[in-house]
Design a protein around this motif. Structure first.
Motif, PDB file in Angstrom:
ATOM      1  N   SER A  34       0.825  -1.219   0.000  1.00  0.00           N
ATOM      2  CA  SER A  34       0.000   0.000   0.000  1.00  0.00           C
ATOM      3  C   SER A  34       0.851   1.257   0.000  1.00  0.00           C
ATOM      4  N   ARG A  35       1.922   1.266   0.797  1.00  0.00           N
ATOM      5  CA  ARG A  35       2.811   2.436   0.835  1.00  0.00           C
ATOM      6  C   ARG A  35       3.515   2.656  -0.508  1.00  0.00           C
ATOM      7  N   ALA A  36       3.628   1.602  -1.302  1.00  0.00           N
ATOM      8  CA  ALA A  36       4.260   1.707  -2.626  1.00  0.00           C
ATOM      9  C   ALA A  36       3.248   2.108  -3.697  1.00  0.00           C
ATOM     10  N   ASN A  37       2.098   2.604  -3.268  1.00  0.00           N
ATOM     11  CA  ASN A  37       1.088   3.156  -4.187  1.00  0.00           C
ATOM     12  C   ASN A  37       0.418   2.110  -5.068  1.00  0.00           C
ATOM     13  N   ILE A  38       0.341   0.867  -4.584  1.00  0.00           N
ATOM     14  CA  ILE A  38      -0.310  -0.210  -5.316  1.00  0.00           C
ATOM     15  C   ILE A  38      -1.680  -0.456  -4.684  1.00  0.00           C
ATOM     16  N   ARG A  39      -2.701  -0.511  -5.529  1.00  0.00           N
ATOM     17  CA  ARG A  39      -4.072  -0.753  -5.092  1.00  0.00           C
ATOM     18  C   ARG A  39      -4.678  -1.863  -5.963  1.00  0.00           C
ATOM     19  N   ASN A  40      -5.709  -2.504  -5.418  1.00  0.00           N
ATOM     20  CA  ASN A  40      -6.454  -3.528  -6.175  1.00  0.00           C
ATOM     21  C   ASN A  40      -5.520  -4.584  -6.770  1.00  0.00           C
ATOM     22  N   TYR A  41      -4.605  -5.087  -5.944  1.00  0.00           N
ATOM     23  CA  TYR A  41      -3.623  -6.090  -6.364  1.00  0.00           C
ATOM     24  C   TYR A  41      -4.247  -7.476  -6.245  1.00  0.00           C
ATOM     25  N   THR A  42      -4.211  -8.218  -7.331  1.00  0.00           N
ATOM     26  CA  THR A  42      -4.779  -9.563  -7.369  1.00  0.00           C
ATOM     27  C   THR A  42      -3.798 -10.486  -8.081  1.00  0.00           C
ATOM     28  N   ILE A  43      -3.708 -11.722  -7.593  1.00  0.00           N
ATOM     29  CA  ILE A  43      -2.935 -12.760  -8.281  1.00  0.00           C
ATOM     30  C   ILE A  43      -3.893 -13.895  -8.622  1.00  0.00           C
ATOM     31  N   PHE A  44      -3.895 -14.298  -9.886  1.00  0.00           N
ATOM     32  CA  PHE A  44      -4.696 -15.414 -10.367  1.00  0.00           C
ATOM     33  C   PHE A  44      -3.779 -16.591 -10.689  1.00  0.00           C
ATOM     34  N   ASP A  66       9.352   3.125  -6.162  1.00  0.00           N
ATOM     35  CA  ASP A  66       8.472   2.387  -5.258  1.00  0.00           C
ATOM     36  C   ASP A  66       8.816   0.904  -5.241  1.00  0.00           C
ATOM     37  N   MET A  67       9.148   0.341  -6.401  1.00  0.00           N
ATOM     38  CA  MET A  67       9.530  -1.076  -6.445  1.00  0.00           C
ATOM     39  C   MET A  67      10.863  -1.304  -5.734  1.00  0.00           C
ATOM     40  N   ALA A  68      11.775  -0.333  -5.815  1.00  0.00           N
ATOM     41  CA  ALA A  68      13.054  -0.447  -5.110  1.00  0.00           C
ATOM     42  C   ALA A  68      12.834  -0.452  -3.602  1.00  0.00           C
ATOM     43  N   LYS A  69      11.879   0.331  -3.120  1.00  0.00           N
ATOM     44  CA  LYS A  69      11.559   0.338  -1.682  1.00  0.00           C
ATOM     45  C   LYS A  69      11.028  -1.020  -1.242  1.00  0.00           C
ATOM     46  N   ILE A  70      10.170  -1.602  -2.071  1.00  0.00           N
ATOM     47  CA  ILE A  70       9.643  -2.930  -1.748  1.00  0.00           C
ATOM     48  C   ILE A  70      10.777  -3.945  -1.697  1.00  0.00           C
ATOM     49  N   ALA A  71      11.650  -3.909  -2.709  1.00  0.00           N
ATOM     50  CA  ALA A  71      12.743  -4.886  -2.789  1.00  0.00           C
ATOM     51  C   ALA A  71      13.723  -4.749  -1.634  1.00  0.00           C
ATOM     52  N   ALA A  72      13.909  -3.539  -1.120  1.00  0.00           N
ATOM     53  CA  ALA A  72      14.892  -3.303  -0.058  1.00  0.00           C
ATOM     54  C   ALA A  72      14.349  -3.600   1.335  1.00  0.00           C
ATOM     55  N   ASP A  73      13.064  -3.755   1.482  1.00  0.00           N
ATOM     56  CA  ASP A  73      12.456  -3.934   2.798  1.00  0.00           C
ATOM     57  C   ASP A  73      12.808  -5.313   3.382  1.00  0.00           C
ATOM     58  N   PRO A  74      13.372  -5.364   4.585  1.00  0.00           N
ATOM     59  CA  PRO A  74      13.779  -6.655   5.172  1.00  0.00           C
ATOM     60  C   PRO A  74      12.627  -7.640   5.367  1.00  0.00           C
ATOM     61  N   LYS A  75      11.467  -7.175   5.774  1.00  0.00           N
ATOM     62  CA  LYS A  75      10.333  -8.096   5.975  1.00  0.00           C
ATOM     63  C   LYS A  75       9.877  -8.661   4.637  1.00  0.00           C
ATOM     64  N   ASN A  76       9.898  -7.825   3.592  1.00  0.00           N
ATOM     65  CA  ASN A  76       9.537  -8.309   2.266  1.00  0.00           C
ATOM     66  C   ASN A  76      10.565  -9.301   1.743  1.00  0.00           C
ATOM     67  N   GLN A  77      11.835  -9.061   2.011  1.00  0.00           N
ATOM     68  CA  GLN A  77      12.868 -10.021   1.604  1.00  0.00           C
ATOM     69  C   GLN A  77      12.644 -11.364   2.289  1.00  0.00           C
ATOM     70  N   GLU A  78      12.211 -11.323   3.562  1.00  0.00           N
ATOM     71  CA  GLU A  78      11.879 -12.566   4.267  1.00  0.00           C
ATOM     72  C   GLU A  78      10.683 -13.246   3.593  1.00  0.00           C
ATOM     73  N   TRP A  79       9.656 -12.467   3.256  1.00  0.00           N
ATOM     74  CA  TRP A  79       8.483 -12.996   2.550  1.00  0.00           C
ATOM     75  C   TRP A  79       8.897 -13.668   1.247  1.00  0.00           C
ATOM     76  N   TRP A  80       9.754 -12.970   0.488  1.00  0.00           N
ATOM     77  CA  TRP A  80      10.227 -13.516  -0.781  1.00  0.00           C
ATOM     78  C   TRP A  80      11.005 -14.827  -0.591  1.00  0.00           C
ATOM     79  N   SER A  81      11.640 -15.002   0.559  1.00  0.00           N
ATOM     80  CA  SER A  81      12.384 -16.249   0.799  1.00  0.00           C
ATOM     81  C   SER A  81      11.443 -17.453   0.806  1.00  0.00           C
TER      82      SER A  81
END
Length: 109
Positions: A34-44, A66-81
């Motif tokens: 949400s902080r990265a300005n993404i709304r109505n995100y869906t994965i099919f 905004d994508m660089a902020k997501i990629a640099a976030d430690p909690k998101n990096q954990e999620w990606w793991s």
């Protein structure tokens, strides 16, 4: 606002795990999106081809930042793991992409 879409493969043996993870996405990851300005995100999911299709609306002014902020976030990096081992990038994706970005060719409100 810009609508965006992307596609990636999913390892067949990881589909249940991917669904389990996305049934309870971590609140920190949702807030980051949400902080990265993404709304109505869906994965099919498309089986039996085993493709994931993601779509969202981008409401910001600097998508790359905004994508660089997501990629640099430690909690998101954990999620990606947990999520990255489930995914199988397309051979045809552009250099630097994990999910292959798609071109919007039609939209109807």
């Amino acid at each position: 606002m810009q609508r965006m879409g992307m596609v990636i493969g999913i390892e067949p043996q990881m589909i249940a795990e991917y669904k389990r993870l996305h049934a309870a996405v971590w609140p920190e990851v949702l807030a980051l999106i949400s902080r990265a300005n993404i709304r109505n995100y869906t994965i099919f999911l498309r089986e039996p081809e085993n493709l994931l299709f993601g779509t969202w609306e981008y409401h910001g002014t600097d998508f790359e930042a905004d994508m660089a902020k997501i990629a640099a976030d430690p909690k998101n990096q954990e999620w990606w793991s947990f999520t990255i081992p489930c995914q199988k990038p397309l051979d045809s994706r552009k250099e630097g992409e994990w999910w292959a970005m798609m071109e919007e060719v039609f939209h109807h409100d």
